[in-house]
Design an enzyme around this catalytic site. Structure first.
Site, PDB file in Angstrom:
ATOM      1  N   HIS A   1      28.689   3.855 -27.289  1.00 30.50           N
ATOM      2  CA  HIS A   1      28.429   3.267 -28.480  1.00 30.50           C
ATOM      3  C   HIS A   1      28.989   1.846 -27.989  1.00 30.50           C
ATOM      4  CE1 HIS A   1      27.948   1.633 -32.535  1.00 30.50           C
ATOM      5  NE2 HIS A   1      29.187   1.429 -32.596  1.00 30.50           N
TER       6      HIS A   1
ATOM      7  N   CYS B   1       1.773  -4.733  -5.174  1.00 32.38           N
ATOM      8  CA  CYS B   1       2.946  -4.770  -6.181  1.00 32.38           C
ATOM      9  C   CYS B   1       3.943  -5.683  -5.849  1.00 32.38           C
ATOM     10  CB  CYS B   1       3.449  -3.311  -6.129  1.00 32.38           C
ATOM     11  SG  CYS B   1       4.916  -3.000  -7.173  1.00 32.38           S
TER      12      CYS B   1
ATOM     13  N   LEU C   1       3.035  -6.669   4.115  1.00 35.04           N
ATOM     14  CA  LEU C   1       3.689  -5.373   3.681  1.00 35.04           C
ATOM     15  C   LEU C   1       4.195  -5.421   2.387  1.00 35.04           C
ATOM     16  CD1 LEU C   1       6.068  -4.917   7.001  1.00 35.04           C
ATOM     17  CD2 LEU C   1       4.016  -3.709   6.404  1.00 35.04           C
TER      18      LEU C   1
ATOM     19  N   GLY D   1       2.082  -4.617  -0.104  1.00 35.79           N
ATOM     20  CA  GLY D   1       0.676  -4.444  -0.977  1.00 35.79           C
ATOM     21  C   GLY D   1       0.931  -5.335  -2.113  1.00 35.79           C
TER      22      GLY D   1
HETATM   23  C1  FAD Z   1      -0.393  -8.776 -11.851  1.00 33.94           C
HETATM   24  C2  FAD Z   1      -0.130  -7.295 -11.689  1.00 33.94           C
HETATM   25  C3  FAD Z   1       0.938  -6.740 -12.210  1.00 33.94           C
HETATM   26  C4  FAD Z   1       1.324  -5.348 -12.133  1.00 33.94           C
HETATM   27  N1  FAD Z   1       2.708  -4.982 -12.713  1.00 33.94           N
HETATM   28  C5  FAD Z   1       2.757  -3.586 -12.421  1.00 33.94           C
HETATM   29  C6  FAD Z   1       4.031  -3.014 -12.859  1.00 33.94           C
HETATM   30  O1  FAD Z   1       4.792  -3.629 -13.493  1.00 33.94           O
HETATM   31  N2  FAD Z   1       4.550  -1.718 -12.619  1.00 33.94           N
HETATM   32  C7  FAD Z   1       3.464  -1.051 -12.047  1.00 33.94           C
HETATM   33  O2  FAD Z   1       3.996   0.161 -11.934  1.00 33.94           O
HETATM   34  N3  FAD Z   1       2.232  -1.394 -11.413  1.00 33.94           N
HETATM   35  C8  FAD Z   1       1.914  -2.614 -11.596  1.00 33.94           C
HETATM   36  N4  FAD Z   1       0.756  -3.165 -10.960  1.00 33.94           N
HETATM   37  C9  FAD Z   1      -0.045  -2.114 -10.262  1.00 33.94           C
HETATM   38  C10 FAD Z   1       0.440  -1.862  -8.994  1.00 33.94           C
HETATM   39  O3  FAD Z   1       0.626  -3.163  -8.248  1.00 33.94           O
HETATM   40  C11 FAD Z   1      -0.398  -0.883  -8.150  1.00 33.94           C
HETATM   41  O4  FAD Z   1      -0.708   0.270  -9.085  1.00 33.94           O
HETATM   42  C12 FAD Z   1       0.182  -0.635  -6.729  1.00 33.94           C
HETATM   43  O5  FAD Z   1       0.336  -1.731  -5.963  1.00 33.94           O
HETATM   44  C13 FAD Z   1      -0.745   0.217  -6.218  1.00 33.94           C
HETATM   45  O6  FAD Z   1      -0.301   0.752  -4.945  1.00 33.94           O
HETATM   46  P1  FAD Z   1      -1.259   1.045  -3.720  1.00 33.94           P
HETATM   47  O7  FAD Z   1      -0.228   1.462  -2.688  1.00 33.94           O
HETATM   48  O8  FAD Z   1      -2.024   2.046  -3.975  1.00 33.94           O
HETATM   49  O9  FAD Z   1      -1.926  -0.075  -3.430  1.00 33.94           O
HETATM   50  P2  FAD Z   1      -1.655  -1.633  -3.070  1.00 33.94           P
HETATM   51  O10 FAD Z   1      -0.386  -1.990  -3.631  1.00 33.94           O
HETATM   52  O11 FAD Z   1      -3.046  -2.339  -3.564  1.00 33.94           O
HETATM   53  O12 FAD Z   1      -1.625  -1.920  -1.547  1.00 33.94           O
HETATM   54  C14 FAD Z   1      -2.731  -1.560  -0.573  1.00 33.94           C
HETATM   55  C15 FAD Z   1      -2.543  -2.209   0.569  1.00 33.94           C
HETATM   56  O13 FAD Z   1      -3.508  -1.952   1.559  1.00 33.94           O
HETATM   57  C16 FAD Z   1      -3.942  -2.865   2.414  1.00 33.94           C
HETATM   58  N5  FAD Z   1      -5.280  -2.663   2.829  1.00 33.94           N
HETATM   59  C17 FAD Z   1      -6.467  -2.421   1.994  1.00 33.94           C
HETATM   60  N6  FAD Z   1      -7.458  -2.245   2.937  1.00 33.94           N
HETATM   61  C18 FAD Z   1      -7.151  -2.079   4.006  1.00 33.94           C
HETATM   62  C19 FAD Z   1      -7.486  -1.742   5.517  1.00 33.94           C
HETATM   63  N7  FAD Z   1      -8.681  -1.350   5.419  1.00 33.94           N
HETATM   64  N8  FAD Z   1      -6.681  -1.757   6.446  1.00 33.94           N
HETATM   65  C20 FAD Z   1      -5.421  -1.839   6.214  1.00 33.94           C
HETATM   66  N9  FAD Z   1      -4.883  -2.149   4.964  1.00 33.94           N
HETATM   67  C21 FAD Z   1      -5.666  -2.190   4.112  1.00 33.94           C
HETATM   68  C22 FAD Z   1      -4.029  -3.886   1.362  1.00 33.94           C
HETATM   69  O14 FAD Z   1      -3.798  -5.312   2.144  1.00 33.94           O
HETATM   70  C23 FAD Z   1      -2.439  -3.743   0.623  1.00 33.94           C
HETATM   71  O15 FAD Z   1      -1.588  -4.406   1.049  1.00 33.94           O
HETATM   72  C24 FAD Z   1       0.497  -4.649 -11.371  1.00 33.94           C
HETATM   73  C25 FAD Z   1      -0.500  -4.989 -10.614  1.00 33.94           C
HETATM   74  C26 FAD Z   1      -0.934  -6.277 -10.932  1.00 33.94           C
HETATM   75  C27 FAD Z   1      -2.350  -6.883 -10.356  1.00 33.94           C
END
Ligand code: FAD
Length: 469
Positions: free
Chosen positions: A446, A47, A43, A45
């Site tokens: 300030h 981020c 849970l 993801g």
């Molecule tokens: C090193 C790093 C630093 C970052 N720093 C920042 C930051 O400072 N600020 C910022 O805004 N963004 C940052 N990001 C980007 C941010 O992490 C992503 O934009 C964000 O997590 C996207 O959210 P999401 O919900 O689309 O997907 P994700 O967070 O990628 O979550 C997707 C989830 O879906 C699950 N999943 C995938 N396929 C399946 C499936 N078939 N069935 C069930 N579950 C599945 C995965 O396991 C995952 O838990 C960073 C990324 C990285 C790698």
């Protein structure tokens, strides 16, 4: 249950529990929907587990270490400052666990059913969820795809051993002596700079002629200056060619113009971008169209080519940022609940947690001109702000870009300490359609860094107090 049995019926199915998915699930539940969320890993993801949160935790630990080792002319010195990196990692992991535990509490508190497993579409309204040898089928009324993204793997640099992605870099057990980073985008810079602060000898190979190539040159230059201070070797116009590794090190060959160079380090970190997790989802079975980059095509309500199915976050176009994913999650949930919501991307701030920090929102000066605006620009330096001087953070500026005709603010860029927080006011200003005068006439406390926003607006209006024109 076994494959082929009749599917359990669910109302709103969310696939993926990152910042897109878990926020969508909570909002849909708040709006009276019965929600089921499927997550194959953890849970929170990327981020919370291997992205935003752990990177910011390591950045803050490295910064603390750097400050303790640096007198900064304040007359404070410390001796024998040491880093127990195992402890740093334990603390970081504690922060991650607190937050992911919080996501579970919130989902349960909103009566969202959580299913562990990997979802794959088997038809236009059904998924199969695989969990080890078990699987079950779920038939949905609506579905939100929020499966996120993963690091791009370059053919000559397959991940494994000494060639690592951001995920492994964030989980290193020891501070490496040396590291080569391919890709000077925000992830590469944040991680490279962090390890440099911990004492790693870092080399960054960037293909373009500027690090952070999506940002304005003057912005990138301030980060470049700090990297130099940290003895980071930034090689621009560098095309990485190949790598060879043994148990303890990796040797990277790269070309600058036509000259071939090699460099050996403990690790090679490859941060050249991220790709959407859309290839193993069975999207063709669901009738969901993707573009040539694998991104799911959506309308302004986050609806895919299948009316029942929505997509949000890193799997759709736009900046791959957590707050964008969460924003789209709320919109998709509201649309499913029958509300007339639609996305409006005018204000998506972007922050690089480099040192100094970079934050942007809306249009840059160049973008505003490209869009045909005549612009008023106001730029105010940290060096002229009392608070910045008293916290010894004089590098940076606040820049405001406005429509010359009516003073309406179109965009802003902030570089410097707390840029990540300073940008919020300017985002609100753009969202509210505020003018330069609105911001200049707002009383700012300030001494604060926030005063620079007011002063930048005054500069744009041609009447700054703390700067001679
Ligand atoms: C090193 C790093 C630093 C970052 N720093 C920042 C930051 O400072 N600020 C910022 O805004 N963004 C940052 N990001 C980007 C941010 O992490 C992503 O934009 C964000 O997590 C996207 O959210 P999401 O919900 O689309 O997907 P994700 O967070 O990628 O979550 C997707 C989830 O879906 C699950 N999943 C995938 N396929 C399946 C499936 N078939 N069935 C069930 N579950 C599945 C995965 O396991 C995952 O838990 C960073 C990324 C990285 C790698």
């Amino acid at each position: 249950m076994v494959v082929g049995e009749f599917g359990k019926e669910v109302d709103v199915l969310v696939i993926g529990a990152g910042p897109g998915g878990y926020v969508a699930a909570i909002r849909a539940a708040q709006l009276g929907k019965k929600v089921t969320i499927v997550e194959k890993d953890k849970l929170g993801g990327v981020c919370l587990n291997v992205g935003c949160i752990p990177s910011k935790a390591l950045i803050s630990a490295a910064h603390k270490y750097e400050l303790m080792n640096d007198d900064q002319g304040m007359g404070i010195t410390a001796e024998n400052v040491t880093v127990d990196f195992a402890k740093v990692q334990e603390w970081k992991q504690g922060v991650v666990q607190k937050l992911t535990g919080g996501v579970e509490t919130l989902l349960k508190g909103n009566n969202v059913e959580i299913i562990q497993g990997e979802a794959i579409f088997v038809s236009e309204d059904e998924v199969r969820v695989n969990r080890g040898y078990e699987s079950e089928r779920l038939k949905f009324n609506h579905c939100i795809i929020a499966t996120g993204s993963r690091p791009v793997e370059l053919k000559p640099f397959p991940f494994g051993g000494r060639i690592i992605s951001s995920t492994e870099a964030l989980a290193l057990k020891e501070i490496p002596k040396s590291m080569v980073v391919i890709g000077g985008g925000y992830i590469g810079i944040e991680l490279g700079q962090t390890f440099a602060k911990f004492g790693t000898k870092v080399t960054i190979l960037e293909g373009e002629n500027q690090i952070l190539p999506t940002f304005e040159k003057q912005v990138a230059q301030l980060v470049q200056k700090n990297l130099k201070r940290l003895n980071v070797n930034v090689v621009k116009n560098a095309m990485a060619q190949s790598a060879e590794q043994d148990e303890n090190s990796v040797t990277v060959t790269y070309k600058v113009k036509d000259k071939e160079e090699t460099i050996t380090a403990d690790y090679l970190l490859v941060t050249v971008g991220r790709k959407p997790n859309t290839d193993e989802l069975g999207l063709d079975m669901a009738g969901v169209k993707v573009n040539e980059r694998g991104l799911i095509e959506v309308d302004e309500q986050c609806r895919t080519s299948n009316e029942r199915i929505f997509a949000i976050g890193d799997v759709v176009a736009g900046p791959a940022l957590a707050h964008k994913a969460s924003y789209e999650g709320k919109i998709a949930a509201e649309v499913i609940a029958g509300e007339p919501s639609a996305v409006d991307y005018k204000v998506i701030p972007a922050v690089v947690f480099s040192d100094p920090e970079i934050a942007t929102v809306g249009l840059t000066e160049a973008e505003a001109k490209e869009e045909g605006y005549e612009v008023s620009v106001g730029k105010f330096p940290f060096a002229a702000n009392g608070r910045a001087l008293s916290v010894n953070a004089t590098d940076g500026f606040v820049k405001v870009v406005a429509n010359k005709e009516n003073g309406v603010i179109l965009g802003a860029q902030v570089v410097g300490m707390e840029a990540s927080n300073l940008i919020a006011e300017l985002g609100l200003a753009i969202e509210m359609g505020a003018t330069l005068e609105d911001v200049a006439l707002t009383i700012h406390a300030h001494p604060t860094l926030g005063e620079m926003t007011m002063e930048a607006a005054e500069v744009a209006l041609g009447q700054p107090i703390h700067m001679v024109k």
